[in-house]
Design a protein around this motif. Structure first.
Motif, PDB file in Angstrom:
ATOM      1  N   ALA A 223       0.881  -1.172   0.000  1.00 57.46           N
ATOM      2  CA  ALA A 223       0.000   0.000   0.000  1.00 57.46           C
ATOM      3  C   ALA A 223       0.917   1.219   0.000  1.00 57.46           C
ATOM      4  CB  ALA A 223      -0.891  -0.007   1.235  1.00 57.46           C
ATOM      5  N   GLU A 224       0.865   2.013  -1.063  1.00 53.25           N
ATOM      6  CA  GLU A 224       1.811   3.124  -1.227  1.00 53.25           C
ATOM      7  C   GLU A 224       1.150   4.471  -0.911  1.00 53.25           C
ATOM      8  OE1 GLU A 224       3.818   0.615  -4.911  1.00 53.25           O
ATOM      9  OE2 GLU A 224       2.763   2.489  -5.307  1.00 53.25           O
TER      10      GLU A 224
ATOM     11  N   GLY B 282      15.335   0.274   1.822  1.00 56.88           N
ATOM     12  CA  GLY B 282      14.259   0.182   0.836  1.00 56.88           C
ATOM     13  C   GLY B 282      12.938   0.606   1.454  1.00 56.88           C
ATOM     14  N   PHE B 283      11.911   0.644   0.634  1.00 64.89           N
ATOM     15  CA  PHE B 283      10.573   0.999   1.121  1.00 64.89           C
ATOM     16  C   PHE B 283      10.045  -0.121   2.006  1.00 64.89           C
ATOM     17  CE2 PHE B 283       5.885   0.884   0.286  1.00 64.89           C
ATOM     18  CZ  PHE B 283       5.573   1.978   1.087  1.00 64.89           C
TER      19      PHE B 283
ATOM     20  N   GLY C 277      -1.569   3.266   6.512  1.00 66.21           N
ATOM     21  CA  GLY C 277      -2.237   2.656   5.363  1.00 66.21           C
ATOM     22  C   GLY C 277      -3.485   1.868   5.712  1.00 66.21           C
ATOM     23  N   LEU C 278      -3.679   1.548   6.986  1.00 63.98           N
ATOM     24  CA  LEU C 278      -4.837   0.738   7.366  1.00 63.98           C
ATOM     25  C   LEU C 278      -6.175   1.426   7.075  1.00 63.98           C
ATOM     26  CD1 LEU C 278      -3.431  -0.882  10.637  1.00 63.98           C
ATOM     27  CD2 LEU C 278      -3.989  -2.054   8.495  1.00 63.98           C
ATOM     28  N   PRO C 279      -6.300   2.746   7.291  1.00 69.10           N
ATOM     29  CA  PRO C 279      -7.566   3.397   6.904  1.00 69.10           C
ATOM     30  C   PRO C 279      -7.865   3.276   5.407  1.00 69.10           C
ATOM     31  CG  PRO C 279      -6.328   4.802   8.406  1.00 69.10           C
ATOM     32  CD  PRO C 279      -5.420   3.668   8.025  1.00 69.10           C
ATOM     33  N   TRP C 280      -6.841   3.175   4.582  1.00 64.01           N
ATOM     34  CA  TRP C 280      -7.069   3.000   3.145  1.00 64.01           C
ATOM     35  C   TRP C 280      -7.723   1.646   2.887  1.00 64.01           C
ATOM     36  CZ3 TRP C 280      -1.252   4.234   1.842  1.00 64.01           C
ATOM     37  CH2 TRP C 280      -0.963   5.536   2.272  1.00 64.01           C
ATOM     38  N   LEU C 281      -7.261   0.610   3.612  1.00 62.53           N
ATOM     39  CA  LEU C 281      -7.874  -0.710   3.455  1.00 62.53           C
ATOM     40  C   LEU C 281      -9.333  -0.683   3.932  1.00 62.53           C
ATOM     41  CD1 LEU C 281      -5.083  -3.258   4.502  1.00 62.53           C
ATOM     42  CD2 LEU C 281      -5.538  -2.219   2.285  1.00 62.53           C
TER      43      LEU C 281
ATOM     44  N   ASP D 264       4.780  -0.635 -13.230  1.00 65.15           N
ATOM     45  CA  ASP D 264       6.129  -0.153 -13.509  1.00 65.15           C
ATOM     46  C   ASP D 264       6.562   0.944 -12.549  1.00 65.15           C
ATOM     47  OD1 ASP D 264       6.517  -1.899 -15.617  1.00 65.15           O
ATOM     48  OD2 ASP D 264       5.675  -0.534 -17.102  1.00 65.15           O
ATOM     49  N   CYS D 265       5.607   1.593 -11.916  1.00 67.92           N
ATOM     50  CA  CYS D 265       5.926   2.667 -10.960  1.00 67.92           C
ATOM     51  C   CYS D 265       5.794   2.206  -9.506  1.00 67.92           C
ATOM     52  CB  CYS D 265       5.016   3.867 -11.209  1.00 67.92           C
ATOM     53  SG  CYS D 265       5.253   4.640 -12.823  1.00 67.92           S
ATOM     54  N   ALA D 266       5.644   0.907  -9.284  1.00 69.21           N
ATOM     55  CA  ALA D 266       5.469   0.388  -7.922  1.00 69.21           C
ATOM     56  C   ALA D 266       6.705   0.673  -7.068  1.00 69.21           C
ATOM     57  CB  ALA D 266       5.192  -1.111  -7.964  1.00 69.21           C
ATOM     58  N   TRP D 267       6.477   0.915  -5.787  1.00 67.06           N
ATOM     59  CA  TRP D 267       7.572   1.230  -4.872  1.00 67.06           C
ATOM     60  C   TRP D 267       8.297  -0.020  -4.376  1.00 67.06           C
ATOM     61  CZ3 TRP D 267       5.059   5.421  -1.161  1.00 67.06           C
ATOM     62  CH2 TRP D 267       4.646   6.516  -1.940  1.00 67.06           C
ATOM     63  N   SER D 268       7.725  -1.180  -4.626  1.00 64.82           N
ATOM     64  CA  SER D 268       8.401  -2.437  -4.257  1.00 64.82           C
ATOM     65  C   SER D 268       7.986  -3.531  -5.243  1.00 64.82           C
ATOM     66  CB  SER D 268       8.036  -2.854  -2.816  1.00 64.82           C
ATOM     67  OG  SER D 268       6.648  -3.039  -2.675  1.00 64.82           O
ATOM     68  N   ASP D 269       8.938  -4.365  -5.601  1.00 63.30           N
ATOM     69  CA  ASP D 269       8.690  -5.549  -6.450  1.00 63.30           C
ATOM     70  C   ASP D 269       7.909  -5.226  -7.724  1.00 63.30           C
ATOM     71  OD1 ASP D 269      10.063  -7.062  -4.628  1.00 63.30           O
ATOM     72  OD2 ASP D 269       8.294  -7.900  -3.665  1.00 63.30           O
TER      73      ASP D 269
END
Length: 355
Positions: A27-28, A61-62, A69-73, A234-239
């Motif tokens: 979750a970014e 790393g990130f 991020g939990l409120p986003w979920l 392609d713009c993901a902050w991880s993997d």
């Protein structure tokens, strides 16, 4: 011990194979989470996953946005009606995830490899009824995987499943993590009622491998898939390399061939009888080979020779590998077979020499 298991049923989620859990590795941002969730929900995905806390191999790393991020979920759940899932690695993670109304927890490979961490999580879950998915440990250790599941089960949780995400190896070759399918197959044999999901994103490490790995998992009778999907991979902050768009995920799932797991026919039973006959023949041939190996052991003892004759062993491996390849078998497979045969031959010769 036998696990006390209950079926994982979620209202509104179809019980047919495969159960699909999808969402971004991490979750970014609120925008990224919501956009990905909307796209996945629009394609029929019922369970949304996102990493809130991200254990990385090296610092710097990130490592996830954390509780922010939990409120986003929660927003995903409220807007789309999807169930929400995230990874937990500590008792504090469990507390925060439960407080936020997370529906499904999973435990990562690094945590599953640590009995102390697993016990801490198990203790924090006592008295809670929530589905918990346990990934295989980073190393290929089935007993450690089962032990992690047992700890959660002993804490009173019965809605459990395993996630096969492959095993770390020094030589990566094609896959990020080697599948070693025989390990989850043995887990299924040992605990037949335990659902097993496949994580093709972490096994493959590359998005082009996700489709064939999903099909392999279905062909092996796995119950579900947990796939990393991002609105802009392609713009993901991880993997980034192992994530696919919701559109591509939908395409992959629609192409899957789902075969019956319990269907049997008279012809199949006849073929299985032939397999049994071949296995009996194999055992007889191996017994004959071991008798000859013991005679060689007696000769070596009488003539003061060492047991291990490296030149001869290398010759056997080279010749048998070529023979196996000419018969349509993988040379590495043949090497593993003859490594095991050679190890047993050495053991039997050691018994003779040390008498």
């Amino acid at each position: 011990m036998e696990l006390e298991l209950e079926k994982i049923t979620l209202p509104g989620v179809d019980e047919k194979r495969p159960l699909v859990i999808a969402g971004p590795c991490s979750a970014e941002t609120e925008e990224q989470v919501m956009e990905t969730a909307r796209q996945l929900a629009g394609r029929g995905i019922k369970i949304f996953r996102a990493g809130i806390w991200k254990p990385r191999t090296k610092p710097g790393g990130f490592e996830g946005v954390g509780v922010d991020g939990l409120p986003w979920l929660k927003e995903v759940k409220q807007e789309t009606g999807m169930y929400i899932a995230t990874e937990v690695a500590t008792a504090k993670h469990v507390f925060e995830a439960l407080k936020a109304g997370v529906d499904i927890l999973w435990i990562g490979a690094r945590t599953a490899a640590n009995p102390f961490a697993m016990q801490e999580i198990a203790d924090s879950l006592r008295g809670v009824d929530i589905p918990v998915l346990v990934k295989n440990p980073v190393n290929p250790d089935l007993e450690l995987w089962i032990g992690a599941l047992e700890r959660i089960n002993q804490a009173g949780l019965k809605r459990l499943a395993a996630i096969h995400r492959g095993f770390s190896a020094y030589d990566k070759r094609i896959y990020r993590n080697l599948p070693q399918w025989h390990i989850p197959i043995e887990l299924r044999r040992r605990i037949p009622d335990l659902p097993i999901l496949c994580d093709p994103s972490h096994i493959g490490g590359k998005r082009e491998l996700i489709a064939p790995l999903c099909q392999q998992a279905m062909d092996l009778g796995f119950d579900g898939l947990i796939v990393e999907s991002h609105c802009n991979p392609d713009c993901a902050w991880s993997d980034a390399a192992q994530q696919v768009t919701p559109d591509i995920l939908d395409y992959i799932l629609n192409l899957l061939v789902i075969r019956e797991t319990n269907q049997s026919t008279e012809n199949l039973n006849e073929l299985r009888k032939q397999i049994d006959e071949c296995d009996n023949d194999l055992i007889q041939v191996l017994a004959k080979r071991m008798r000859v190996a013991r005679e060689i052991g007696t000769y070596k003892k009488e003539h003061g020779m060492t047991i291990l004759q490296t030149g001869r062993y290398n010759e056997i491996l080279e010749k048998r590998g070529s023979q196996g390849a000419s018969c349509g078998m993988d040379a590495d497979f043949i090497k593993k077979v003859f490594d095991a045969i050679h190890e047993e031959s050495i053991r039997q010769q050691m018994e003779i020499i040390n008498k």
